[in-house]
Design a protein around this motif. Structure first.
Motif, PDB file in Angstrom:
ATOM      1  N   GLN C 367       0.840  -1.192   0.000  1.00  0.00           N
ATOM      2  CA  GLN C 367       0.000   0.000   0.000  1.00  0.00           C
ATOM      3  C   GLN C 367       0.878   1.244   0.000  1.00  0.00           C
ATOM      4  N   ALA C 368       0.244   2.354  -0.301  1.00  0.00           N
ATOM      5  CA  ALA C 368       0.994   3.592  -0.481  1.00  0.00           C
ATOM      6  C   ALA C 368       1.784   4.003   0.769  1.00  0.00           C
ATOM      7  N   GLY C 369       1.233   3.713   1.937  1.00  0.00           N
ATOM      8  CA  GLY C 369       1.898   4.118   3.184  1.00  0.00           C
ATOM      9  C   GLY C 369       3.255   3.465   3.371  1.00  0.00           C
ATOM     10  N   PRO C 399      -4.483  -2.432  -4.644  1.00  0.00           N
ATOM     11  CA  PRO C 399      -5.087  -1.522  -5.623  1.00  0.00           C
ATOM     12  C   PRO C 399      -4.114  -0.510  -6.224  1.00  0.00           C
ATOM     13  N   SER C 400      -3.275   0.075  -5.375  1.00  0.00           N
ATOM     14  CA  SER C 400      -2.390   1.126  -5.890  1.00  0.00           C
ATOM     15  C   SER C 400      -1.087   0.575  -6.444  1.00  0.00           C
ATOM     16  N   LEU C 403       0.386   1.964  -9.788  1.00  0.00           N
ATOM     17  CA  LEU C 403       0.683   3.404  -9.690  1.00  0.00           C
ATOM     18  C   LEU C 403       1.962   3.622  -8.884  1.00  0.00           C
ATOM     19  N   LEU C 404       2.058   2.896  -7.784  1.00  0.00           N
ATOM     20  CA  LEU C 404       3.228   3.048  -6.919  1.00  0.00           C
ATOM     21  C   LEU C 404       4.501   2.601  -7.626  1.00  0.00           C
ATOM     22  N   ASP C 422       2.012  -4.152 -17.900  1.00  0.00           N
ATOM     23  CA  ASP C 422       1.112  -4.223 -16.750  1.00  0.00           C
ATOM     24  C   ASP C 422       0.092  -5.341 -16.988  1.00  0.00           C
ATOM     25  N   GLY C 424      -2.213  -6.179 -14.783  1.00  0.00           N
ATOM     26  CA  GLY C 424      -3.491  -5.871 -14.148  1.00  0.00           C
ATOM     27  C   GLY C 424      -3.545  -6.135 -12.662  1.00  0.00           C
ATOM     28  N   TYR C 425      -4.771  -6.040 -12.174  1.00  0.00           N
ATOM     29  CA  TYR C 425      -5.014  -6.094 -10.728  1.00  0.00           C
ATOM     30  C   TYR C 425      -5.783  -7.363 -10.372  1.00  0.00           C
ATOM     31  N   TYR C 426      -5.280  -8.082  -9.397  1.00  0.00           N
ATOM     32  CA  TYR C 426      -5.942  -9.293  -8.912  1.00  0.00           C
ATOM     33  C   TYR C 426      -6.285  -9.105  -7.440  1.00  0.00           C
ATOM     34  N   PRO C 427      -7.576  -8.932  -7.117  1.00  0.00           N
ATOM     35  CA  PRO C 427      -7.947  -8.511  -5.760  1.00  0.00           C
ATOM     36  C   PRO C 427      -7.632  -9.515  -4.652  1.00  0.00           C
ATOM     37  N   VAL C 428      -7.582 -10.784  -4.983  1.00  0.00           N
ATOM     38  CA  VAL C 428      -7.218 -11.774  -3.948  1.00  0.00           C
ATOM     39  C   VAL C 428      -5.886 -12.391  -4.362  1.00  0.00           C
TER      40      VAL C 428
END
Lengths: 205, 231, 568, 249
Positions: C367-369, C399-400, C403-404, C422, C424-428
């Protein structure tokens, strides 16, 4: 049928995926399909979850509940980000800056706040836990790790000191490995309970 | 520093100060920042799900795909529709089918991953540490390796004993937190190892949080210095 | 059958008993009373005989009735009050009349003749009353007067010390009893109105009874309603919770103090009743509430007067000052490496030895943090990896993530040579990992499968780098990829919090190398002047937590009692 | 015999034991497990919270999938029925929060299922208190903290998978005078909460939880199965280590 169908679906899906660990070469395309469908559903569930979040904030505003003002902030930020994202796409430089320049400072600052909370908590080890084998272990583990993190001691490669330092570093591994094995066992049981239809979270049970 | 960077720098600084104000206590500034963040994250995640999941996996094949692709998409589409309409009271029961699919999928991946990804490799690692060839052929002190292997085994057995659920069989009505004799003894040793593991993790968590704090202080100072430098 | 009514507690005793079986009071000189016609209702047959201890309201009410009978014309107005204001008014009304009204006369006759609970208690109290000596009676009347004056808000002329005397009769306020049960009644009303009505009826019938009696009645009533599985409940468990009550000496103060310890020291006659599991749970919960009310709680405020929030703020301020000082006022210099761990060295060795046309997969699960910490670890490695013919595929389970990573590349490589795809995004994470490993191992395809099915690359990769902020994300990938026997080497670039937990995967050989957090970045990368000020601040912060952990050892251990916990 | 085969044997054995014990244990004497004072205190605190008219907050974690505890999303859900009762609509109310959309759906299903016997119109509608304060781990923390500050918190019970943000939630609950119970679904959270939360389940204890909340036959069968498998694994480790030393493996 109304009750049986979800059970059949859960068991059939689960057993197919599980079989994939054994007959992977043969089942691969089917497994790929199932996984993709799962991803679609999880994504959709995420979207529905967000819809509930939005609905909650709309409800707050509509009923002038406590925190209604903040709900306005949430909704404005949400709508702007959603519309901008759909128009600009996430690859857009401005959109990236908009998302990251809000996420990064807030998230990192939350972690910074956490550092103070942990600092404060470190005063309370004995007070909270008392003198038990576990709390003593915790103290030793934390101190050894923190001191090694300080890197105040210099070790020559291959020296006796380095060997001992590495042994000290690896000492907590026994506990960690025990935890990993234990929870893998727990995970196995939890998973099997769903596969055997003993637990049926999809039915509210 | 360009105006664009200046604005974003200012936003970052402002949000940092607003969130750090939580150190004093919950307040208006913190809430503003927190809710802004929640809104942005929810919006971004929605965009991501639509752009990267629903569109390529569901909508695109349905709109632009061949008829055979459309057939393939029918099943997830049905599940998705059921999931959505089950959110309405009238169609409540329909959500069970997609949720059952999801539960089955997750459970199976859980079982497979837990057994083949963690349980077996970790058991194997403990056993392999007792390989005499390794003790004597690889560089280092053999006695140290032997000690390490034994400590590892005792630690793992102790930790597993610590989590034994059953209790000593005494009077059935006597509430007890004591494990059966053998496990209780090992559990005491396990408790120490468990504590050490948690202590080590705690050190790591604090390190991560500390690095975040340092980063925030640096960001603030850099922005102020740049602002004062007039660039 | 004649019985001896104890003048102290009203318990029934055998005619030849010398002391009361409940309170051990002497029964010498007590006249036997024949209560045969006053058998209690079957509904209440399980109520223990020690209950008059709690029947304070009835006691007062009965005393009042007897007084009214005996000294009707002589009593002052204040004496005519019993427990509730309503009843006081009723009594006042009745006393304004010169003669006993007919309805009251009938009630009294019925109370003496019929075997209802009020009659029973009246009889008992009457018998007890007769056996009291004249002096006690006077003292009791005086106390009653003072209590009634308090209820009326009048100035009390009696000194408080007299009220709190040893011989004081305990007094219970009906309204408080109702308060005690109000929450449960409301809950019942919500989901079982019919039951709530019955309970309410029962309550109104038994107005003035103790909490204990109410509870017993409630349990028996609901037991019939539910018809559920029976369980035994010892009355002793309940009696521990309903005890002696004192009226606060302060006028207008409605709070009461319930002394729980008092009762446990007294002997009780244990009677068993049958209750359902649900009822027992409710009784337990009620007991928990009462115990909680009396339990001495750990003070949230430390004795020295500094609040925990105060300490927290001071520590926060100290940390910020210390870090700022180390960041901005210490002269920068080089950084010396500490312990070089093999798992970290392995990552750098691998990156240096990559083939010229390497194809790598970056899994982004942070995550961004955590981006600043991940950047510390990843930047030196990206510099090593960067090359003209090299290709990177990125796959996010955060999710990010993408971008990060694009920002990280911008920060690290001014002119990047890498080709980036890229995926893509895989939520699990687990689904993504399973899908990826599955695709790589797949030996055949469904010919008609749609294009999106081919989204994940089938490799082969020269390595998979997992950039993760916590253990969960990283290990999900490791577990699935290794359990599906993917042979591509896996390397981890993670935060300090995730690194220790991932070590078992390195030791087991599932992962070929790990770099975790700032310490590893410094130790592996060697002396780095650019990081000097950060590193010093980091060391100062770590030193501070070590000191606090040690200072904390001086704190006394806080004893945990029943009902406590859940907090510091 | 290969390690992979051993893995399949473990899965098979677990399935047989789970199914068999599930049938055998019904109507028999329950499997006696250790008492857990932390859980008892949780139940007491929840009752006290009702009595004081304070809210009960239940957190189901911020992700559907947990690695530290595989399937912990499911696991938190299996604990949920034990915490939901028609009385949740009583004083103070109960709110179930999660940071995952999928968990929201499952949790709503469970809460709705549990409320079906509630006999109250309050419990029949769809406005059930399952909330999503934020859709990612840290946004969940950011969304939850103000919520905790805005409402009275009598009891905060944390289940499922969550990370190092948990001490902040606990701190917020303490500030409001609430009591905290944590069955943290990740070791990270357990380590972070070790110093602050006394009523904390550690490691595999988390898997005891559903059975302690609702001691049904399936839960008891799960306890027993896990204990049997644990002993089997311990024996396997000792035997295999001995064989390895002897050069037979």
């Amino acid at each position: 049928m109304k009750k049986i169908l979800p059970i059949i679906i859960a068991c059939a899906t689960g057993l197919t995926i599980l079989a994939g660990y054994f007959f992977q070469d043969r089942l691969a395309p089917i497994l790929g399909l199932l996984i993709n469908w799962g991803i679609v559903l999880v994504g959709l569930a995420g979207l529905i979850g967000i819809a509930y979040l939005v609905r909650m904030h709309i409800f707050r505003i509509a009923h002038r509940q406590k925190g209604g003002f903040y709900s306005v902030i949430v909704l404005l930020a949400f709508l702007f980000t959603l519309i901008a994202g759909l128009i600009l796409t996430p690859q857009n430089a401005f959109y990236r800056d908009w998302v990251l320049n809000i996420q990064t400072p807030v998230e990192a600052s939350l972690l910074a706040v956490l550092s103070v909370t942990l600092l404060y908590a470190s005063l309370y080890l004995v007070r909270t836990r008392g003198w038990t084998p576990m709390s003593v272990g915790f103290l030793v583990g934390a101190l050894v790790s923190l001191i090694l993190n300080l890197a105040v001691f210099q070790f020559q490669p291959g020296s006796r000191g380095e060997v001992w330092a590495l042994v000290l570093r690896r000492l907590p591994l026994a506990g960690l490995r025990g935890i990993l094995i234990g929870m893998a066992l727990g995970g196995l049981i939890v998973g099997l309970r769903v596969l055997l239809a003993v637990d049926r979270p999809y039915e509210g049970e | 520093m360009s105006l664009y960077d200046l604005i974003w720098g200012g936003v970052g600084l402002l949000l940092t100060v607003m969130v750090l104000s939580y150190l004093i206590g919950d307040n208006l500034l913190f809430r503003l920042a927190a809710y802004l963040f929640v809104g942005v994250t929810a919006g971004f995640l929605s965009v991501l799900i639509i752009n990267q999941i629903l569109w390529p996996f569901l909508l695109q094949p349905l709109i632009n795909g061949l008829w055979i692709e459309k057939i393939w998409v029918l099943i997830p589409l049905t599940l998705a529709v059921l999931l959505v309409i089950s959110q309405f009271q009238r169609f409540k029961g329909l959500g069970r089918v997609p949720l059952a699919f999801l539960a089955g999928l997750t459970a199976a991946v859980t079982v497979g991953g837990a057994v083949f990804g963690t349980l077996i490799p970790q058991l194997r690692a403990v056993v392999n540490a007792f390989d005499p060839l390794d003790w004597y052929q690889s560089p280092g002190m053999p006695w140290l390796r032997i000690t390490e292997a034994v400590v590892m085994l005792v630690g793992v057995l102790g930790t597993l004993s610590y989590f034994h659920f059953g209790r000593r069989r005494r009077d059935q009505n006597d509430p007890s937190e004591v494990r059966p004799g053998f496990f209780e003894g090992l559990a005491k040793v396990g408790g120490v190892f468990l504590g050490m593991a948690l202590g080590t993790v705690f050190a790591g968590i604090f390190s991560t949080a500390l690095v975040a704090m340092i980063d925030r202080l640096l960001v603030i100072s850099e922005f102020v210095m740049r602002l004062m430098g007039g660039s | 059958m004649p019985v001896l009514i104890c003048p102290e507690c009203g318990a029934e005793n055998l005619p030849d008993a010398e002391t009361c079986v409940v309170c051990q009071n002497s029964l010498l000189g007590v006249e036997p009373a024949d209560l045969e016609q006053h058998q209690p209702d079957a509904q209440f047959e399980h109520v223990p005989v020690d209950q008059p201890e709690d029947d304070l309201s009835d006691l007062l009410s009965s005393l009042k009735q007897d007084d009214a009978l005996d000294d009707f014309s002589e009593e002052e107005e204040g004496h005519r009050s019993t427990l509730s204001v309503g009843e006081v008014e009723q009594q006042q009304d009745s006393l304004e009349e010169p003669e006993v009204p007919e309805w009251l006369h009938r009630i009294r006759q019925r109370a003496q003749a019929e075997p209802d609970s009020v009659g029973d208690i009246t009889q008992r109290i009457k018998a007890a009353q007769e056996s009291l000596d004249e002096q006690k009676k006077e003292a009791q009347e005086q106390r009653l007067e003072s209590v009634i004056k308090k209820i009326h808000g009048e100035d009390d002329e009696q000194p408080p010390a007299e009220i709190a005397g040893d011989e004081e009769q305990p007094v219970e306020d009906d309204e408080d009893v109702t308060d005690d049960v109000d929450w449960l009644t409301r809950i019942r009303k919500k989901h079982r109105p019919e039951l709530a009505e019955e309970v309410q009826e029962s309550l109104s019938e038994r107005e003035g009874d103790s909490l204990l009696q109410w509870l017993v009645a409630l349990e028996e009533g609901s037991s019939e309603l539910d018809g559920a599985e029976d369980e035994r409940l010892h009355m002793s468990e309940l009696t521990e919770d309903t005890q002696e009550v004192e009226i606060s000496p302060l006028p207008g103060d409605s709070t009461q103090e319930i002394d729980i310890r008092e009762a446990s020291s007294k002997k009780r006659i244990e009677t068993e009743i049958r209750v359902t599991r649900e009822e027992q749970t409710r009784a337990d919960q009620l007991a928990a509430i009462i115990i909680d009310e009396k339990t001495p709680r750990p003070l949230r405020e430390p004795r020295n007067g500094i609040s925990p929030s105060g300490i927290r703020r001071v520590l926060g301020l100290m940390l910020v000052i210390l870090l700022s000082f180390m960041l901005f006022f210490q002269s920068s210099g080089s950084v010396t490496s500490g312990l070089q761990e093999p798992q970290g060295v392995a990552v750098h060795a691998w990156a240096e030895g990559l083939p010229a046309q390497a194809h790598l997969l970056f899994v982004l699960d942070y995550q961004a943090g955590y981006a600043p910490e991940i950047a510390l670890v990843a930047q030196p490695l990206l510099e090593l990896i960067d090359g003209e013919s090299r290709v990177i595929s990125i796959l996010s389970s955060s999710p990010s993530g993408s971008l990060l990573f694009s920002k990280l590349l911008d920060q690290t490589l001014e002119v990047g040579l890498l080709e980036v795809h890229d995926l893509g995004y895989y939520p699990v994470e687990a689904f993504g990992a399973y899908g990826l490993a599955n695709q790589v191992r797949s030996k055949w395809q469904i010919t008609s499968q749609p294009e999106f099915m081919k989204r994940l690359p089938s490799g082969p990769f020269d390595g998979i780098l997992i950039l993760a902020d916590d253990y969960d994300g990283a290990s999900a990938w490791i577990e699935q990829l290794t359990s599906l026997a993917l042979e591509t080497p896996i390397y981890l670039l993670v935060t300090a919090q995730a690194a220790p937990l991932l070590m078992p995967y390195w030791e087991s050989g599932q992962v070929k190398g790990i770099l975790g957090g700032m310490t590893d970045a410094i130790n592996t990368d060697g002396e780095t002047a650019a990081l000097a000020s950060r590193w010093r601040a980091y060391q100062a912060g770590v030193l501070m937590v070590i000191v606090l952990l040690l200072v904390g050892l001086l704190f006394p251990v806080q004893q945990l009692q029943d009902g406590e916990g859940g907090g510091r | 015999m290969t390690w992979t085969q051993i893995g399949w044997i473990i899965i098979g054995l677990a399935a047989v034991l789970l199914a068999g014990l599930n049938v055998l244990i019904r109507g028999r004497k329950p499997y006696q497990v250790r008492e857990n004072p932390a859980l008892k205190r949780l139940q007491d605190h929840r009752v006290v919270a009702v009595e004081r008219g304070k809210g009960r907050q239940v957190i189901l974690g911020d992700s559907f999938w947990s690695h530290a505890y595989p399937g912990l999303g499911l696991h938190a859900l299996s604990a949920l029925p034990g915490l939901v009762s028609p009385e949740d609509k009583g004083e103070g109310g109960q709110v179930v929060s999660t940071g995952s959309g999928a968990l929201v759906l499952f949790a709503r299903e469970i809460v709705q299922g549990r409320y079906q016997d509630g006999f109250s119109p309050d419990l029949q509608d769809r406005k059930l208190p399952v909330s999503l304060p934020g859709p990612t781990a840290l946004s969940f923390t950011a969304g939850l903290l103000p919520e905790l500050s805005m409402h009275t918190i009598g009891s905060l019970a944390m289940f499922g998978s969550f990370g190092m943000g948990a001490p902040l939630w606990a701190e917020a609950a303490y500030i409001k005078g609430g009591q905290v119970f944590a069955a943290a679904g990740s070791i990270t959270a357990q380590a972070a909460l070790f110093l602050t939360v006394r009523d904390l389940l550690i490691g595999e204890e988390v898997f005891m939880l559903p059975g302690l909340l609702a001691p049904t036959a399936p839960n008891q069968a799960a306890w027993l199965t896990e204990d049997i498998l644990r002993v089997a694994l311990m024996l396997l480790l000792i035997v295999a280590a001995t064989l390895k030393m002897a050069g037979l493996l």
